[in-house]
Enzyme design. Structure first.
Site: not given
Length: 430
Positions: A262, A277, A349, A352, A391
């Site tokens: 990403r 990130r 988070e 999801s 994560r």
């Protein structure tokens, strides 16, 4: 992608959903494009009928010796042929304009989704586990001695630039063990089929799951026109791209461990410290393809699969339902699972889990044939992280940290680490 027939028949439903999305009533704009497209198609069909009628009369005029009528009809046929070509191009452009608008608009919203402006208005559903009480000041992952020994940001920056990390030694093995543990749990206990899929896909696959056209800047494109996947949701969901399957084929449940890429466009300055990130990371992704009547039940099942990973690793978490202002472009409902990070003193988070309804299936033309007969229907698709491996590594390091810089590892991982139970202050597994 939206069903234009639904918008024609129930524009108020469509407008209500777009208004909840903060976009306002849009059905009039969509239906204006649809009306323009249908009108030019009608004109094209009328011109085609005129040409066909004239073509039939040409032979009769020739046979009767009426040269003037023959020439008039032949000219009319040529005129209609040119008119049809122009109208077909106009219809193609009108169809493209409607398709572009339908492609650019977000999915409808499930009635259970709470209204809200942003993530601060997400609604907590439940919590599991209690944050550990430390007898010392808890550190972030990159500050823990045993972890820092295996997190090489400097070399990664030399090789690739900012927002990359090189894992070494015990930390690298721990990262690998986490991914293997997740896959084993999902395949052996949750009934998911393991898939090892490409990480480069054709452009139409990105359109199929909704990453394009709206979010092209968030991903990386090769010079040959392929795209690096932002998540294996793209590859796993597109397994059914263009397929019409028997109803008995459903549900299909997949899991894949893959690299993800990403660009993090628009996230400048956010979470720049550590490996929270990154441009390149790994995830174990879950995807389900279901009958429309089963998709909401499947959403709950998939959420439970993701939660089971954290429970097995003894990591406290909370599960929230996203409000309208935080809901993803292609989803009708999403659960976020947030793991406790003691170094930050907050939940972050880690997964999801979302249901897209028929939104992706319509873009992919993925359908099923009802067992009792009848017209094929669009399948429903769902996806969820099970979990983000990096994560999860952060959470294991921070929750298991000790005052001397070592890390106590969850018992569920010991078998994947050759019986090792700790990361010592030097970064070695012991």
């Amino acid at each position: 992608m939206h069903d234009i027939k639904m918008i024609r028949e129930t524009p108020e439903v469509f407008d209500a959903a777009m208004t909840r999305r903060g976009l306002g009533a849009l059905s009039s704009q969509v239906l204006a494009l649809d009306a323009a497209r249908r009108e030019v198609i009608s004109r094209s069909e009328a011109a085609l009928a005129d040409r066909n009628a004239a073509s039939k009369q040409v032979g009769a005029a020739k046979a009767s010796g009426d040269e003037a009528e023959f020439e008039r009809l032949r000219a009319l046929v040529a005129e209609k042929k040119a008119e049809i070509a122009a109208l077909e191009e106009e219809a193609r452009q009108a169809d493209a304009a409607l398709n572009d608008m339908l492609m650019s608009l977000p999915n409808l919203i499930h009635a259970d989704v709470p209204d809200g402006a942003d993530e601060s208005e997400n609604v907590e559903l439940r919590r599991w586990g209690s944050p550990r009480e430390f007898g010392f000041a808890a550190k972030e992952h990159y500050e823990i001695a045993g972890a820092a020994a295996g997190l090489d940001f400097e070399t990664a920056a030399k090789l690739s630039g900012a927002r990359f990390v090189m894992l070494t030694g015990g930390v690298a093995r721990l990262h690998r063990a986490l991914a293997q543990f997740m896959l084993d749990l999902h395949t052996e206990q949750h009934g998911l089929a393991e898939v090892n899929a490409p990480v480069m896909v054709r452009e139409e696959m990105m359109y199929g799951t909704g990453q394009l056209p709206k979010f092209g800047e968030d991903s990386y494109r090769t010079t040959e026109g392929q795209w690096l996947i932002p998540t294996s949701e793209v590859t796993l969901t597109n397994i059914v791209n263009g397929m019409t399957v028997d109803e008995g084929y459903l549900p299909r449940r997949y899991a894949a461990h893959s690299l993800c890429f990403r660009s993090e466009a628009g996230s400048a300055g956010r979470d720049t410290a550590g490996m929270l990130r990154q441009h390149q990371f790994e995830k174990v992704e879950m995807v389900s393809v279901t009958h429309p009547d089963a998709s909401m039940e499947e959403h709950e099942r998939m959420t439970g699969c993701a939660e089971a990973v954290l429970q097995a690793l003894e990591l406290p978490y909370r599960t929230v339902v996203l409000c309208t202002g935080d809901l993803g472009f292609g989803m009708i409902k999403t659960h976020d699972i947030e793991v406790w990070l003691p170094g930050q003193g907050t939940y972050r988070e880690i997964s999801s889990v979302s249901v897209a309804g028929a939104f992706q299936a319509r873009r992919m033309n993925a359908r099923f044939k009802p067992e009792g007969g009848g017209k094929p229907e669009f399948v429903h698709t769902l996806n969820g992280s099970g979990l983000a491996v990096g994560r999860c590594l952060i959470a294991v390091l921070e929750n298991g940290q000790e005052e001397d810089g070592s890390v106590t590892l969850p018992a569920a991982l010991h078998g994947h680490l050759g019986g090792k139970t700790r990361l010592d202050p030097t970064g070695a597994l012991v």
